[in-house]
Structures are given as structure tokens and as C-alpha cells.
Design an enzyme around this catalytic site. Structure first.
Site, PDB file in Angstrom:
ATOM      1  N   LYS A  54     -23.409   2.020 -28.149  1.00 24.27           N
ATOM      2  CA  LYS A  54     -24.124   2.831 -29.119  1.00 24.27           C
ATOM      3  C   LYS A  54     -25.762   2.616 -28.885  1.00 24.27           C
ATOM      4  CE  LYS A  54     -20.420   2.199 -32.172  1.00 24.27           C
ATOM      5  NZ  LYS A  54     -19.463   1.328 -32.904  1.00 24.27           N
ATOM      6  N   GLN A  98     -19.942  -3.930 -36.247  1.00 19.76           N
ATOM      7  CA  GLN A  98     -18.819  -3.595 -35.368  1.00 19.76           C
ATOM      8  C   GLN A  98     -17.604  -4.453 -35.893  1.00 19.76           C
ATOM      9  OE1 GLN A  98     -19.370  -1.297 -32.902  1.00 19.76           O
ATOM     10  NE2 GLN A  98     -17.048  -1.498 -32.769  1.00 19.76           N
ATOM     11  N   ASP A 121     -21.560   3.841 -41.088  1.00 10.36           N
ATOM     12  CA  ASP A 121     -19.936   4.054 -40.776  1.00 10.36           C
ATOM     13  C   ASP A 121     -19.178   4.459 -41.885  1.00 10.36           C
ATOM     14  OD1 ASP A 121     -18.960   3.413 -38.463  1.00 10.36           O
ATOM     15  OD2 ASP A 121     -18.832   1.342 -38.738  1.00 10.36           O
TER      16      ASP A 121
END
Ligand code: NDP
Length: 296
Positions: A54, A98, A121
Site C-alpha cells: 500500500k 490494517q 476502507d
């Protein structure tokens, strides 16, 4: 029939190129650099790889990347304090924590502490609610990637029968909402669905997000259907490790009209959509027009 292969790798490269172009324009015209903060707690090896990828992709499209690596024993209060700091930081437009988090941390509490406008997200309960009620939201990256590929392949999706196998909060449910938003007739199947094969066979669009290697076979696919395989499963075959999807590729590709391979299908789209979401968040935060074709 041999299905057209939907090349997710090439599609994702194109999305990243579009994002990079927008980022360059934002810098030149508005002096803005979209910024993505990624928070990793602990030493999970797979998570470390995802975070590294990422970071590299964020830099590649010209965005600012802020990495926060915290020890596994980080307390909830410490993690929440970091999120508060990132929420208040104007150079951070997207925040990603994460997952999975170490067991002593409450993921729901942590995710819901993120400013919904920075929740790239799309897991914050406000974004889930906005998506569910058909309003502008941040959309989870994997289903957004699937939607982009489907729109590209079909043009309009209205009226098509879509079956989503899997009802997780990160893939199945938001995927179904997005397809409904594009006026598909949507069925969600799961582990308690009766006669899954018959249900799948009705689908013009079949999305598999199950986590079971090669479970969807060709005899479950309607001739000419579009098959999107979200699954990523590591298996042993002929003494070697191999990555396979939730769809039995060869038998499904013999019947389908189009299909995403694994690897090289949905997978690469997830990070591309994370970057697209960060760009969208930056545009919204600054009252600028959203990038066309990169949102739901
Ligand atoms: P979950 O385990 O959270 O959900 C799996 C879903 O599949 C559940 O709803 C479950 O039903 C359903 N299911 C399980 N067994 C069956 C069965 N025999 N018949 C019908 N339905 C079944 O998985 P995720 O949604 O998180 O992930 C799904 C897959 O997608 C995984 O392979 C994962 O690795 C992959 N993935 C890939 C991503 C990418 O970037 N390409 C991103 C995220 C995930 P029930 O609810 O009834 O238990």
C-alpha cells in the site's frame, strides 16, 4: 463458449494511472497532495506485506504516505489517540487500520473512531448506513473494484440478475448494495442457502466471495454469465503452493461469457480502489469535484 478474461491487473494499472493524473492536477491547480495514513499494529506477516504494498502504491501515484507501525501490545487508548490525531491532521485524507488487529483490541470500536470522511476502507458504521440507503459514502475497496470491472464490461447493469455468494461485511453485503444501486436484481447466497447451484445458475452476474477454494464449478454457471471471483485461497497442488479463487476456473471459463482470473483479477483492484478512495476523500474534503469513473 470460452469466456473473455477480465484482466484485473491491466484494469488496476489504468485506475492507478487515472488516479496519478488527478493527483498531479490537484497539486498543480490547488497545491493539494492527497495523503493516506496506514496503521499497522503487531507483526502479522501477511499484514506487513499488504502495508508495504500500500505504501509503495501510494507513493507511486504521487500521494503522501504516512505509515504508523505500532507494537502488538499497544493499548486501545494509545491506538484511539493516534486515530484522533490523524482525524485532526489536514494532510491526512484517508486512514486505514490494517485488519486483523491483535485480539485485545476491539476492531469495531477502533474502525468507528475514524472520521467517516477519511474512512477509505468504507467500514465505518456511518458509511455502511449511507451505502445501504443509497447515499454518497466511502465504499469498501474490493466490491468497488468489482463494480468498476462489471460496469466496464457490461455498460449498464440495470435489470441483470446478480447473485453474490457470501454475506461478509467487507465483501458480500457491500457488493450486493452496489449492484442494487446499479438496479440489478440481487440475490445474496450464503452457507445456509438451499440448492446453491440452482441459485447461481440464474445469475447474469455471479460474484463469489466465499473463501472456499474452487467451490463454484462450471455446472453452477449460466451460459454467458459474467463471473467475478473474489476468493484468494492458498492451496497445495502437485507438491507446490498455488493461489486459487473460489471459482473452479477451467470449468467456469468454459461456460461463462467473461471471468476474472485468480491471481490477476479482483486482487489488484483492491489497492487501486484504496488510492481512488483517498483521492475522492481529498476532493470532498476540499469541496472539489470528485474524480469521474473512480467512485460508486
Ligand atoms: P468471510 O469468511 O467473512 O465470508 C465468507 C462468506 O461465504 C460467508 O458469508 C459464508 O456464509 C459464505 N460461505 C461459506 N461457505 C459457504 C458455502 N459452502 N456455500 C455458500 N456460502 C458459503 O470471507 P470474506 O468475505 O472476507 O472473503 C471471501 C473471500 O474473498 C476469501 O477468499 C478472501 O480471501 C477473499 N478476499 C479477497 C480480497 C481481494 O482483495 N481480492 C479482499 C477480501 C477478501 P455464512 O455467512 O452463512 O457463514
Amino acid at each position: 463458449m470460452t469466456a473473455k478474461v477480465i484482466d484485473g491487473k491491466a484494469f488496476a494499472a489504468n485506475v492507478r494511472a487515472q488516479v496519478a493524473e488527478h493527483v498531479a492536477r490537484l497539486k498543480a491547480e490547488h497545491g493539494l497532495t492527497p495523503g493516506l495514513a496506514v496503521v499497522l499494529v503487531g507483526e502479522d506477516p501477511a499484514s506487513k506485506v499488504y502495508v508495504k504494498n500500500k505504501h509503495a502504491s501510494t507513493i507511486e501515484v504521487g500521494m503522501a504516505s504516512f505509515e504508523h507501525r505500532l507494537p502488538a501490545e499497544t493499548s486501545e487508548a494509545e491506538l484511539l489517540a493516534l486515530i484522533d490525531k490523524l482525524n485532526a491532521d489536514p494532510s491526512v485524507h484517508g486512514i486505514l487500520v490494517q485488519l486483523p488487529l491483535p485480539g485485545h483490541l476491539n476492531s469495531e470500536l477502533v474502525i468507528n473512531r475514524i472520521d467517516p470522511a477519511k474512512d477509505v476502507d468504507g467500514f465505518h458504521i456511518s458509511n455502511v448506513g449511507l451505502l445501504g440507503t443509497g447515499q454518497k459514502s466511502m465504499v469498501p475497496c474490493t466490491p468497488l473494484g468489482c463494480l468498476m470491472m462489471l460496469r466496464d464490461h457490461h455498460g449498464k447493469l440495470a435489470g441483470l440478475n446478480a447473485v453474490v455468494v457470501g454475506r461478509s461485511n467487507i465483501v458480500g453485503k457491500p457488493m450486493a448494495q452496489l449492484l442494487l444501486g446499479d438496479s440489478c436484481t440481487v440475490t445474496i447466497a450464503h452457507s445456509r442457502t438451499k440448492d446453491l447451484a440452482e441459485v447461481c445458475k440464474r445469475a447474469d452476474i455471479l460474484v463469489a466471495a466465499v473463501g472456499r477454494p474452487e467451490m463454484i464449478t462450471g455446472d453452477m454457471v449460466k451460459p454467458g454469465a459474467t463471473v467475478i471471483d473474489v476468493g484468494i485461497n492458498r492451496i497445495e497442488r502437485d507438491g507446490k503452493g498455488k493461489l486459487v479463487g473460489d471459482v473452479h476456473y477451467d470449468s467456469a471459463a468454459a461456460v461463462a461469457g467473461a471471468i476474472t482470473p485468480v491471481p490477476g483479477g479482483v486482487g489488484p483492484m483492491t489497492i487501486a480502489c484504496l488510492l481512488a478512495n483517498t483521492l475522492t476523500a481529498c476532493c470532498r474534503a476540499n469541496g472539489l469535484a470528485e474524480p469521474e469513473g473512480l467512485t460508486a
